[in-house]
Design an enzyme around this catalytic site. Sequence first.
Site, PDB file in Angstrom:
ATOM      1  N   GLU A 268       0.810  -1.226   0.000  1.00  0.00           N
ATOM      2  CA  GLU A 268       0.000   0.000   0.000  1.00  0.00           C
ATOM      3  C   GLU A 268       0.841   1.272   0.000  1.00  0.00           C
ATOM      4  O   GLU A 268       0.520   2.232  -0.685  1.00  0.00           O
ATOM      5  CB  GLU A 268      -0.907  -0.031   1.237  1.00  0.00           C
ATOM      6  CG  GLU A 268      -2.069   0.920   1.162  1.00  0.00           C
ATOM      7  CD  GLU A 268      -3.050   0.663   2.301  1.00  0.00           C
ATOM      8  OE1 GLU A 268      -3.571  -0.466   2.389  1.00  0.00           O
ATOM      9  OE2 GLU A 268      -3.263   1.579   3.104  1.00  0.00           O
ATOM     10  N   ASP A 269       1.910   1.288   0.773  1.00  0.00           N
ATOM     11  CA  ASP A 269       2.616   2.559   1.011  1.00  0.00           C
ATOM     12  C   ASP A 269       4.032   2.659   0.449  1.00  0.00           C
ATOM     13  O   ASP A 269       4.633   3.729   0.524  1.00  0.00           O
ATOM     14  CB  ASP A 269       2.690   2.838   2.526  1.00  0.00           C
ATOM     15  CG  ASP A 269       1.315   3.086   3.134  1.00  0.00           C
ATOM     16  OD1 ASP A 269       0.422   3.536   2.394  1.00  0.00           O
ATOM     17  OD2 ASP A 269       1.132   2.816   4.329  1.00  0.00           O
TER      18      ASP A 269
HETATM   19  P1  NDP Z   1      -5.932   9.294   6.846  1.00  0.00           P
HETATM   20  O1  NDP Z   1      -6.211   8.039   6.121  1.00  0.00           O
HETATM   21  O2  NDP Z   1      -5.506  10.477   6.081  1.00  0.00           O
HETATM   22  O3  NDP Z   1      -4.891   9.056   7.997  1.00  0.00           O
HETATM   23  C1  NDP Z   1      -5.046   8.004   8.882  1.00  0.00           C
HETATM   24  C2  NDP Z   1      -4.046   6.916   8.553  1.00  0.00           C
HETATM   25  O4  NDP Z   1      -2.737   7.451   8.627  1.00  0.00           O
HETATM   26  C3  NDP Z   1      -4.104   5.777   9.528  1.00  0.00           C
HETATM   27  O5  NDP Z   1      -5.041   4.835   9.126  1.00  0.00           O
HETATM   28  C4  NDP Z   1      -2.683   5.271   9.520  1.00  0.00           C
HETATM   29  O6  NDP Z   1      -2.608   4.336   8.454  1.00  0.00           O
HETATM   30  C5  NDP Z   1      -1.837   6.476   9.147  1.00  0.00           C
HETATM   31  N1  NDP Z   1      -1.103   7.161  10.232  1.00  0.00           N
HETATM   32  C6  NDP Z   1       0.119   7.730  10.101  1.00  0.00           C
HETATM   33  N2  NDP Z   1       0.502   8.333  11.208  1.00  0.00           N
HETATM   34  C7  NDP Z   1      -0.476   8.150  12.113  1.00  0.00           C
HETATM   35  C8  NDP Z   1      -0.619   8.533  13.466  1.00  0.00           C
HETATM   36  N3  NDP Z   1       0.319   9.234  14.107  1.00  0.00           N
HETATM   37  N4  NDP Z   1      -1.752   8.193  14.111  1.00  0.00           N
HETATM   38  C9  NDP Z   1      -2.709   7.500  13.475  1.00  0.00           C
HETATM   39  N5  NDP Z   1      -2.621   7.089  12.180  1.00  0.00           N
HETATM   40  C10 NDP Z   1      -1.505   7.413  11.493  1.00  0.00           C
HETATM   41  O7  NDP Z   1      -7.215   9.692   7.718  1.00  0.00           O
HETATM   42  P2  NDP Z   1      -8.654   9.879   7.220  1.00  0.00           P
HETATM   43  O8  NDP Z   1      -8.684  10.335   5.829  1.00  0.00           O
HETATM   44  O9  NDP Z   1      -9.435   8.686   7.587  1.00  0.00           O
HETATM   45  O10 NDP Z   1      -9.158  11.065   8.131  1.00  0.00           O
HETATM   46  C11 NDP Z   1     -10.004  10.850   9.222  1.00  0.00           C
HETATM   47  C12 NDP Z   1     -11.384  11.385   8.923  1.00  0.00           C
HETATM   48  O11 NDP Z   1     -11.329  12.780   8.729  1.00  0.00           O
HETATM   49  C13 NDP Z   1     -11.995  10.782   7.686  1.00  0.00           C
HETATM   50  O12 NDP Z   1     -13.065   9.940   8.060  1.00  0.00           O
HETATM   51  C14 NDP Z   1     -12.452  11.952   6.820  1.00  0.00           C
HETATM   52  O13 NDP Z   1     -13.853  11.957   6.592  1.00  0.00           O
HETATM   53  C15 NDP Z   1     -12.093  13.158   7.598  1.00  0.00           C
HETATM   54  N6  NDP Z   1     -11.254  14.043   6.807  1.00  0.00           N
HETATM   55  C16 NDP Z   1     -11.117  15.298   7.197  1.00  0.00           C
HETATM   56  C17 NDP Z   1     -10.312  16.162   6.531  1.00  0.00           C
HETATM   57  C18 NDP Z   1     -10.149  17.505   7.068  1.00  0.00           C
HETATM   58  O14 NDP Z   1     -10.696  17.813   8.103  1.00  0.00           O
HETATM   59  N7  NDP Z   1      -9.397  18.356   6.440  1.00  0.00           N
HETATM   60  C19 NDP Z   1      -9.601  15.774   5.310  1.00  0.00           C
HETATM   61  C20 NDP Z   1      -9.750  14.418   4.990  1.00  0.00           C
HETATM   62  C21 NDP Z   1     -10.553  13.595   5.723  1.00  0.00           C
HETATM   63  P3  NDP Z   1      -1.567   3.077   8.402  1.00  0.00           P
HETATM   64  O15 NDP Z   1      -2.078   1.988   9.268  1.00  0.00           O
HETATM   65  O16 NDP Z   1      -1.628   2.728   6.950  1.00  0.00           O
HETATM   66  O17 NDP Z   1      -0.267   3.592   8.834  1.00  0.00           O
END
Ligand code: NDP
Length: 180
Positions: A66-67
């Site tokens: 994925e990454d």
């Molecule tokens: P992302 O997918 O952008 O980020 C979360 C992912 O980042 C995790 O699943 C994890 O994946 C990885 N990650 C890396 N560093 C960390 C950390 N320190 N802590 C936790 N996770 C980390 O998040 P979403 O897009 O899901 O955003 C959350 C919600 O916010 C969404 O449901 C969306 O609707 C909303 N949203 C809001 C925005 C805004 O306010 N501007 C913009 C976009 C979305 P891994 O396991 O692969 O490492």
Amino acid sequence: VQGKLCRDIIRCANFAALKHKDQRRKDEIQTPYVNHVIGVAYILTNEAGISDISVIQAALLHDTIEDTGTSFYELQAEFGEDVANLVKEVTDDKTLPKEERKLQQIVNASKSSYRAKLVKLADKLYNLRDLRRATPVGWSKERVDEYFRWASQVVAGLKGTNKALEDSLRDLFAERGITI
Ligand code: NDP
Ligand code: ZN
């Protein structure tokens, strides 16, 4: 036998460290990304009581396709069909738009194999603990809350897999008033 299992696991940890070497987590202090995949494997051995080597290997490798642009075939050649298939099962389809990918995780959770469900549960548990520990750079409180709500829907589809992991996740959700 023990020597081989030990080598197989460290080979995965080393592969993950090399593949993720330029990546950082989203927290303020830019934790090395590889901490996450090692942490997911650690949750499986130390909290979930898992000793299935392929599951631990898949946990270490779970974000490489994925990454980091690693191919399924590279994993298959290095670590065999079983591990490669497991990693594939926990990999999002990056050709889909992000919102669609997030929906797919909810829809696909209950259809996953038992071993893929274990990796997915440990991955969510690690990420939610990470979010509780430190808010990612640029994230509002609402975005963190939204992530917890989405994750709870994924975890709902993974239920009946591992009591320790599900209990810990249930407590994390309960803290925010979410019931699964
Ligand atoms: P992302 O997918 O952008 O980020 C979360 C992912 O980042 C995790 O699943 C994890 O994946 C990885 N990650 C890396 N560093 C960390 C950390 N320190 N802590 C936790 N996770 C980390 O998040 P979403 O897009 O899901 O955003 C959350 C919600 O916010 C969404 O449901 C969306 O609707 C909303 N949203 C809001 C925005 C805004 O306010 N501007 C913009 C976009 C979305 P891994 O396991 O692969 O490492
Ligand atoms: Zn992950």
